[in-house]
Design an enzyme around this catalytic site. Structure first.
Site, PDB file in Angstrom:
ATOM      1  N   GLU A  43      22.275   6.251 139.025  1.00  0.00           N
ATOM      2  CA  GLU A  43      23.032   6.178 137.774  1.00  0.00           C
ATOM      3  C   GLU A  43      23.693   4.798 137.647  1.00  0.00           C
ATOM      4  OE1 GLU A  43      26.628   8.758 135.645  1.00  0.00           O
ATOM      5  OE2 GLU A  43      26.429   8.759 137.827  1.00  0.00           O
ATOM      6  N   LYS A 109      23.462  11.026 128.756  1.00  0.00           N
ATOM      7  CA  LYS A 109      24.176  11.989 129.602  1.00  0.00           C
ATOM      8  C   LYS A 109      24.979  12.966 128.745  1.00  0.00           C
ATOM      9  CE  LYS A 109      27.299  11.994 133.636  1.00  0.00           C
ATOM     10  NZ  LYS A 109      28.137  11.091 134.480  1.00  0.00           N
ATOM     11  N   CYS A 143      23.715  12.865 137.010  1.00  0.00           N
ATOM     12  CA  CYS A 143      24.901  13.113 137.830  1.00  0.00           C
ATOM     13  C   CYS A 143      25.658  14.411 137.487  1.00  0.00           C
ATOM     14  CB  CYS A 143      25.824  11.899 137.767  1.00  0.00           C
ATOM     15  SG  CYS A 143      26.996  11.787 139.155  1.00  0.00           S
TER      16      CYS A 143
END
Length: 262
Positions: A43, A109, A143
């Site tokens: 990330e 995300k 994540c």
């Protein structure tokens, strides 16, 4: 589906230094040329997990996306990892899926890490990205998305002949997941594999970031029954592994749990 070969890059990151990080990863990607089909980077691989997007963000035609295109086309592989991207006045933690043709897809995300203030600096995405490679379907996430199983849940279908089709085969998480919560990282990766009967790949960074947070890596490849196929803690490593479609299909055929899903 034939086999597919993937590579994980677990390494340190230069804090908020895009040029140094691109140079760092270029050497590693070059060493993988001809050996793999897909390369996964962590990330925010050009900056680390920074809450400073106003100074660090790039456009989609900026240097880092163009660098990804150059790497993918030059070395004939798929390259993926997330970057800080600015678009229409908003900042995104955006995963880029760059093809060897120079074409790309992207995923913003969905779940922003409010504990670190990510939600105050970035805009959340609202669409998943599932992409196909040689008959394999990859679900690409970032994540903190790992903590939210409904976002990853297989949305399986039946065709007109009654044949059952899971939505994807490999679930990917690129991360900057801190060492202090590494046990949760490993447990959740295995849980996502078990409940979705898929391979799960988690690629994480190592080392201390600019905010004094340490990362132990613990990058994993997990099989469709939750078995750990690869585990790397607290060291730099390039790992290449071939995923077997036979194991995936045998698991789904022998234990057809997805057919009973809500």
């Amino acid at each position: 589906m034939s086999t597919i070969t993937i590579s994980l890059v677990q390494t340190t990151l230069h804090w908020e230094n895009k040029v140094a990080n691109r140079q760092h990863f270029e050497e590693k990607i070059a060493s993988l040329a001809g050996k793999t089909q897909v390369v996964f980077l962590p990330e925010m691989f050009t900056t680390g997990f920074s809450m400073n997007p106003s100074q660090l963000a790039e456009k989609m035609d900026g240097e880092s996306v163009e660098w990804m295109r150059k790497m993918a086309t030059q070395y004939r592989l798929i390259l993926t990892g997330s970057l800080i991207i600015e678009e229409h006045g908003h900042y995104f933690n955006r995963l880029i899926w760059m093809l060897p043709t120079g074409d790309f897809g992207y995923y913003d995300k969905r779940h922003l890490f409010a504990f670190a203030g990510e939600d105050k600096h970035y805009t959340a995405g609202n669409k998943r990205l599932i992409t196909a490679v040689n008959g394999w379907r990859f679900n690409l996430q970032v994540c903190y998305d790992l903590r939210f199983p409904i976002w990853a849940r297989q949305r399986s279908t039946y065709d007109e002949d009654g044949n059952f089709h899971p939505e994807y085969d490999v679930l990917i998480y690129v991360a900057n997941w801190p060492e202090r919560r590494s046990e949760a990282w490993k447990i959740l990766l295995r849980a996502r594999a078990i409940e979705n009967q898929c391979y799960v790949v988690g690629v994480n960074r190592i080392g201390m970031d600019g905010q004094g947070i340490n990362h132990s890596g613990d990058s994993l490849i997990v099989g469709p029954s939750g078995e750990i196929l690869y585990d790397c803690a607290d060291r730099k490593e390039l790992h290449t592994q071939t995923l077997d479609p036979v194991l995936l299909q045998e698991t789904r055929d022998r234990f057809p749990f997805l057919r009973d899903a809500d």
